[in-house]
Design a protein around this motif. Structure first.
Motif, PDB file in Angstrom:
ATOM      1  N   LEU A  87      29.875  38.683  42.560  1.00 40.90           N
ATOM      2  CA  LEU A  87      31.160  38.026  42.786  1.00 40.90           C
ATOM      3  C   LEU A  87      30.878  36.533  42.902  1.00 40.90           C
ATOM      4  CD1 LEU A  87      32.441  40.609  45.379  1.00 40.90           C
ATOM      5  CD2 LEU A  87      33.634  40.079  43.246  1.00 40.90           C
ATOM      6  N   ALA A  88      31.185  35.793  41.858  1.00 44.01           N
ATOM      7  CA  ALA A  88      30.848  34.374  41.796  1.00 44.01           C
ATOM      8  C   ALA A  88      32.106  33.528  41.965  1.00 44.01           C
ATOM      9  CB  ALA A  88      30.182  34.042  40.464  1.00 44.01           C
ATOM     10  N   HIS A  89      32.014  32.509  42.787  1.00 48.80           N
ATOM     11  CA  HIS A  89      33.154  31.597  42.952  1.00 48.80           C
ATOM     12  C   HIS A  89      33.461  30.937  41.604  1.00 48.80           C
ATOM     13  CE1 HIS A  89      35.534  28.152  44.300  1.00 48.80           C
ATOM     14  NE2 HIS A  89      35.800  28.874  45.394  1.00 48.80           N
ATOM     15  N   GLN A  90      34.744  30.771  41.361  1.00 51.18           N
ATOM     16  CA  GLN A  90      35.163  30.247  40.056  1.00 51.18           C
ATOM     17  C   GLN A  90      34.564  28.882  39.736  1.00 51.18           C
ATOM     18  OE1 GLN A  90      39.436  30.034  40.211  1.00 51.18           O
ATOM     19  NE2 GLN A  90      39.475  28.238  41.556  1.00 51.18           N
ATOM     20  N   ALA A  91      34.229  28.115  40.759  1.00 54.64           N
ATOM     21  CA  ALA A  91      33.690  26.774  40.531  1.00 54.64           C
ATOM     22  C   ALA A  91      32.261  26.809  39.993  1.00 54.64           C
ATOM     23  CB  ALA A  91      33.740  25.962  41.825  1.00 54.64           C
ATOM     24  N   ILE A  92      31.563  27.941  40.190  1.00 47.32           N
ATOM     25  CA  ILE A  92      30.145  27.981  39.797  1.00 47.32           C
ATOM     26  C   ILE A  92      29.801  29.155  38.889  1.00 47.32           C
ATOM     27  CG2 ILE A  92      29.268  26.665  41.747  1.00 47.32           C
ATOM     28  CD1 ILE A  92      29.001  30.457  41.792  1.00 47.32           C
ATOM     29  N   ARG A  93      30.784  29.972  38.506  1.00 45.87           N
ATOM     30  CA  ARG A  93      30.486  31.190  37.734  1.00 45.87           C
ATOM     31  C   ARG A  93      29.728  30.887  36.450  1.00 45.87           C
ATOM     32  NH1 ARG A  93      32.679  33.549  33.423  1.00 45.87           N
ATOM     33  NH2 ARG A  93      34.458  32.133  33.432  1.00 45.87           N
ATOM     34  N   VAL A 131      34.595  40.383  33.628  1.00 40.05           N
ATOM     35  CA  VAL A 131      34.774  41.738  34.177  1.00 40.05           C
ATOM     36  C   VAL A 131      35.853  41.712  35.245  1.00 40.05           C
ATOM     37  CG1 VAL A 131      33.604  43.644  35.364  1.00 40.05           C
ATOM     38  CG2 VAL A 131      32.341  42.235  33.716  1.00 40.05           C
ATOM     39  N   ASN A 132      36.643  42.781  35.323  1.00 39.98           N
ATOM     40  CA  ASN A 132      37.609  42.919  36.418  1.00 39.98           C
ATOM     41  C   ASN A 132      37.428  44.266  37.093  1.00 39.98           C
ATOM     42  OD1 ASN A 132      39.553  44.974  35.261  1.00 39.98           O
ATOM     43  ND2 ASN A 132      39.736  43.389  33.683  1.00 39.98           N
ATOM     44  N   TRP A 133      38.110  44.444  38.211  1.00 37.49           N
ATOM     45  CA  TRP A 133      37.906  45.632  39.050  1.00 37.49           C
ATOM     46  C   TRP A 133      38.286  46.933  38.350  1.00 37.49           C
ATOM     47  CZ3 TRP A 133      35.091  45.228  43.281  1.00 37.49           C
ATOM     48  CH2 TRP A 133      35.022  43.999  43.951  1.00 37.49           C
ATOM     49  N   ASN A 134      39.093  46.872  37.310  1.00 40.11           N
ATOM     50  CA  ASN A 134      39.551  48.087  36.631  1.00 40.11           C
ATOM     51  C   ASN A 134      38.649  48.513  35.487  1.00 40.11           C
ATOM     52  OD1 ASN A 134      41.908  48.285  38.265  1.00 40.11           O
ATOM     53  ND2 ASN A 134      42.884  46.688  37.024  1.00 40.11           N
ATOM     54  N   LEU A 156      31.948  39.074  38.221  1.00 37.63           N
ATOM     55  CA  LEU A 156      33.371  38.882  38.468  1.00 37.63           C
ATOM     56  C   LEU A 156      33.582  37.502  39.088  1.00 37.63           C
ATOM     57  CD1 LEU A 156      32.680  42.092  38.893  1.00 37.63           C
ATOM     58  CD2 LEU A 156      35.048  42.188  39.679  1.00 37.63           C
ATOM     59  N   GLU A 157      34.782  36.986  38.924  1.00 32.87           N
ATOM     60  CA  GLU A 157      35.097  35.657  39.451  1.00 32.87           C
ATOM     61  C   GLU A 157      36.082  35.773  40.605  1.00 32.87           C
ATOM     62  OE1 GLU A 157      35.804  32.195  36.714  1.00 32.87           O
ATOM     63  OE2 GLU A 157      37.839  32.354  37.551  1.00 32.87           O
TER      64      GLU A 157
END
Length: 462
Positions: free
Chosen positions: A256-262, A329-332, A348-349
């Motif tokens: 799970l990566a923060h959107q600022a650093i993904r 990727v998303n949770w689904n 995931l972001e």
């Protein structure tokens, strides 16, 4: 050995209980002798063990030694060094109502322990529990994984040379052998494996009210905060994920990566995959293989339709799957349904930490959690609000290595814990004893009761 059936297992248990009933497994001298003999036997067969791990899993020698054989030496050495302190009865405080008396806790062996091991660390994950069982004074039956036959054979060989079968013995075989063993009234069961099989083990144990230790798995998250050291995070995530080709129960299952650093994190993880395994990991001597076709097919299916940021190459005949990163990727997505247990890492972001906490807490409790951050407030927030078996801040996997930390799951990721002193405690029943004074007799406790006696009781119990 005769064909395994309930009568054969009953005879094994009868022999082991006869050994237990002699009392000889309880002495410190006996326990230390057995532990030393086990260590010596492993030392004598060290090269064979490492070779067997390579045959079953293409495990590099460095990983075979550091995560299996060397880990065993460290674990058994620590227990040998400290066992004399642990076996002593422990005196505890006594309430004033028992004035003149003394209270003790005795650690006694359960009796006969059944240890069922997995395929991913097929040597260490039966031998380490065995060390705890012996240290606590038990007899044991070991059932190695049928998916790693070469390791199973060498375990059977070294245990057979080291111990009398009435004390410790190995049972080889597949699911049928597990089924027969689980029908028997062992005194404690220690199982390492999947959640699905863990439920079967627990249901079987319930028939005899047998205590169980379940070391299972689950989807272990790895949270990378915007304040993390990205170079260090990428290095340690890549190492922890692709160690043993991703077949590690506490491997980071997803990031799970923060959107600022993904994007930066993915780029750095790609750099470390290249640095660790080269441009063609399949030819790297440091990269193993999937254990069998069944697991290869399952993992390969997770790649269908995925956005591959790195890797993705496969070879079914060679049981090879490259170190792979999945993006967008998303949770689904299918890859997020169950534990991956292979060299595929979804990223995931997230934008808000609370969303991450809520998402993880809404799913089955993971065996491990990893957090990369330099923000103490973020660390405190995650550690105090998310339930998981164990984990690391700014690292992966390494919490397993400490004999001072209990290792185990919570909820669907397992129950019970071991390593170090916790291994001894797990295989010991804690027997409570109150040694009552004969010089003081609190007669007010006995009938006939009256108001005066009630008043005295209320003075003590309020």
């Amino acid at each position: 050995m005769a064909e395994l059936n309930p009568e054969v297992v009953a005879e094994i248990l009868k022999q082991q209980h006869s050994v237990i009933n002699t009392g000889r497994t309880r002495s410190l001298e006996f326990r230390l002798q057995q532990l030393q003999a086990l260590k010596k036997s492993v030392q004598q067969h060290e090269r064979e063990i490492i070779h067997a791990l390579h045959q079953d899993l293409r495990k590099p020698e460095f990983e075979a030694y550091s995560t299996e054989v060397g880990y065993f030496y460290d674990s058994i050495g620590y227990i040998i060094k400290n066992l004399h302190k642990w076996i002593k009865r422990e005196r505890v405080r006594t309430p004033i109502v028992h004035f003149g008396s003394r209270s003790y806790v005795y650690s006694e062996p359960y009796g006969s322990a059944l240890i069922i091991g997995p395929f991913n660390y097929p040597f260490m994950l039966v031998m380490d529990p065995l060390v705890g069982a012996i240290a606590a004074g038990n007899c044991a039956v070991i059932k190695p994984s049928e998916y790693t036959p070469y390791v199973s054979q060498i375990i059977s060989k070294l245990i057979g040379e080291c111990f009398d079968e009435s004390y410790v013995r190995v049972i080889e075989g597949g699911q049928e052998a597990n089924s027969v063993l689980l029908q028997a009234p062992f005194d404690i069961i220690f199982f390492t494996g999947s959640v699905r099989v863990g439920k079967i083990v627990m249901k079987a144990a319930a028939e005899h009210l047998t205590p169980v230790v379940l070391e299972l798995g689950g989807k272990s998250p790895c949270i990378v905060d915007q304040e993390a050291n990205l170079d260090l995070a990428a290095q340690r995530i890549v190492w922890g994920k692709y160690l043993n080709t991703g077949q590690t129960c506490v491997a980071p299952d997803y990031v799970l990566a923060h959107q600022a650093i993904r994007k930066k994190l993915i780029a750095k993880m790609k750099e470390y995959i290249l640095a660790f395994y080269g441009t063609q990991p399949r030819f790297s001597p440091d990269y193993g293989r999937i254990v069998n076709l069944k697991h290869w097919d399952r993992l390969n299916g997770l790649l269908e339709g995925a956005v591959i940021a790195a890797g993705g190459q496969t070879d079914r005949d060679d049981l090879y799957i490259a170190p792979t990163l999945l993006d967008e990727v998303n949770w689904n997505d299918k890859v997020m349904e169950d534990e991956i247990f292979g060299p595929i890492l979804p990223v995931l972001e997230y934008s808000d930490l609370q969303q991450v906490i809520d998402a993880v807490n809404s799913r089955p409790k993971p065996l491990a959690l990893y957090l990369f951050t330099n923000d103490k407030q973020v660390e405190q927030r995650v550690m105090s609000t998310v339930s998981f078996g164990g984990g690391c801040v700014n690292d992966t996997i390494m919490h397993l290595v400490s004999p001072y930390l209990p290792f185990g799951g919570v909820g669907s990721s397992g129950m019970g814990a071991y390593h170090g002193r916790h291994s001894f405690d797990t295989f010991s029943h804690k027997k409570s004893v109150l040694n009552k004074s004969t010089r003081i007799n609190p007669s007010f406790l006995f009938p006939p009761y009256n108001d005066k006696k009630l008043g005295l009781v209320k003075r003590f119990l309020k």
